[in-house]
Design an enzyme around this catalytic site. Structure first.
Site, PDB file in Angstrom:
ATOM      1  N   GLU A 267      23.230  29.460  -3.714  1.00 45.18           N
ATOM      2  CA  GLU A 267      22.854  28.437  -4.688  1.00 45.18           C
ATOM      3  C   GLU A 267      21.907  29.008  -5.745  1.00 45.18           C
ATOM      4  O   GLU A 267      22.012  28.676  -6.935  1.00 45.18           O
ATOM      5  CB  GLU A 267      22.204  27.244  -3.986  1.00 45.18           C
TER       6      GLU A 267
ATOM      7  N   ASP B  43      28.331  34.386  -4.738  1.00 44.92           N
ATOM      8  CA  ASP B  43      28.466  35.103  -3.466  1.00 44.92           C
ATOM      9  C   ASP B  43      27.948  36.532  -3.590  1.00 44.92           C
ATOM     10  O   ASP B  43      27.226  37.035  -2.715  1.00 44.92           O
ATOM     11  CB  ASP B  43      29.932  35.136  -3.020  1.00 44.92           C
TER      12      ASP B  43
END
Length: 412
Positions: A277, A358
């Protein structure tokens, strides 16, 4: 084009949109029957994978029934001029022409919502219950529904009233001013979603002091991400499914973790999810997504302005005179092919952003905890391990699990 040609075009687009989405759904349903890919072995045992495939089939079949019902209702309403008939009724009830638009949209919303309740109830209390996901009580469902209606009446009614006023006052140039209103509303929602709207339905509590908060704080400081607002949401009140999300800008930014996520994952996995996030924030994905969404709304409103006063469009849906609300409804259908293309492009961008987030998490934290967390999330939610590539291309805002893991494993 005359009104008959426009009606046939609207019906044609409605049919194409339905068939297009059903074909993709059928392909995806068939694809879910494949064996577990070698790179994903260990996520499910044989029994749970069979359960996952049953869940995917059940959800698809139910969505096929519900969407076919909605499609047939829409076709009937278009063909028999029901929207024009409703236009005549609201005009007879409204003392002002533009007040009729509020009545029109309000009636359509509540009629559509009421028709959808039986399907919603079955999906929640039968399908989700059968597979162990539903935690919602009937009381919670009813209260949620009433709160949702009140929000729509207040916020939706206000936005619709502003839209109607701007159309009446500025006519074809309304789109410029309503675009400003829409942009301001989007920013407001992004800033205050967690503080104003979520508490209406869920309880948000600050993450308690302890090793998890300390690990999150330590990581955040290490990547120069000042974060004081970490909250836990009682997602288990409605479902056993888990999630996490980032909301807000500047000092209003918050990270929200579902209690189900905390219960089912290790501290390392939770920090890895947070790192993902944070990656979105660091890469400015949130800001760029908002800018693109605002641009998309502006384009959509401009296109709408080109047909909002078209008499032929109003006649096509059965109205006896030029009707702004009828034309807005027709626009929603006529714009859908463009909306589909825009949606595909936005999903392409979203998947790119997920890969980048990611990668950021892998480089600034650890690879394995994030991979493990994604595998657990997929397993706990009975996710599809083998979605069809075409379905992913059109509908997925995130890459498939297999694609994400392969991309993370390739990060140096």
């Amino acid at each position: 084009m005359d009104s008959d040609q426009i009606l046939y075009l609207i019906i044609g687009i409605t049919v194409f949109d339905f068939v297009f989405n059903k074909v993709l759904g059928i392909l995806n349903n068939k694809s879910s029957k494949q064996p577990i890919p070698a790179s994903l072995e260990g996520i499910y045992d044989e029994e749970k994978y069979a359960q996952s495939q049953r869940y995917q089939r059940t959800v698809f079949r139910f969505s096929l029934i519900s969407s076919t019902f909605s499609f047939l209702v829409m076709l009937a309403m278009l063909w028999f001029g029901v929207f024009g008939w409703l236009d005549g009724i609201v005009r007879s009830l409204a003392p002002m022409e533009y007040l009729a638009s509020l009545y029109f949209f309000g009636i359509l919303f509540f009629a559509s919502d009421l028709m959808g309740i039986p399907f919603d109830l079955y999906g929640t209390f039968v399908i989700e219950e059968k597979f162990g996901f539903n935690k919602m009580t009937w009381k919670t469902y009813v209260i949620d529904k009433i709160k949702g209606w009140l929000l729509i009446l207040i916020i939706g009614g206000l936005i619709a009233a502003i839209f109607i006023f701007l159309v009446a006052f500025f006519e074809q140039n309304f789109w410029i001013y309503f675009w400003m209103v829409a942009a301001a509303f989007m920013i407001f929602i992004n800033l205050f979603y967690t503080s104003l709207f979520i508490p209406l339905f869920n309880k948000l509590t600050p993450l308690q002091d302890g090793s998890l908060k300390e690990a999150i704080t330590q990581y955040s400081k290490g990547v120069d991400f000042p974060l004081n607002n970490i909250f836990v949401i009682d997602g288990s009140k409605r479902s056993s499914k888990a999630n996490a999300f980032f909301s807000g800008l500047g000092k209003k930014k918050k990270v929200v973790l579902y209690d189900t996520l905390i219960d089912n994952h290790s501290e390392e996995e939770l920090v890895a999810v947070l790192a993902h996030e944070v990656g979105h924030y660091k890469k400015k994905h949130i800001i760029w997504s908002m800018i693109l969404s605002v641009a998309q709304i502006g384009f959509m409103l401009w296109v709408l302005s080109q047909m909002i006063f078209s008499t032929e469009v109003s006649w096509a849906l059965g109205a006896n005179s030029t009707s702004v609300h009828i034309n807005v409804l027709a626009f929603g259908i006529l714009f859908s092919p463009i909306s589909t293309v825009i949606g595909i492009l936005m999903n392409l961008l979203s998947r790119k952003n997920e890969y980048e987030a990611d990668e950021y998490a892998v480089k600034t934290y650890k690879r394995e905890p994030l991979i493990t967390a994604l595998k657990k999330l997929t397993s706990d939610n009975l996710g599809n391990l083998t979605p069809h590539p075409a379905y992913v291309f059109v509908n997925y805002s995130h890459p498939s699990l297999k694609q994400r893991i392969e991309a993370m494993e390739a990060v140096k």
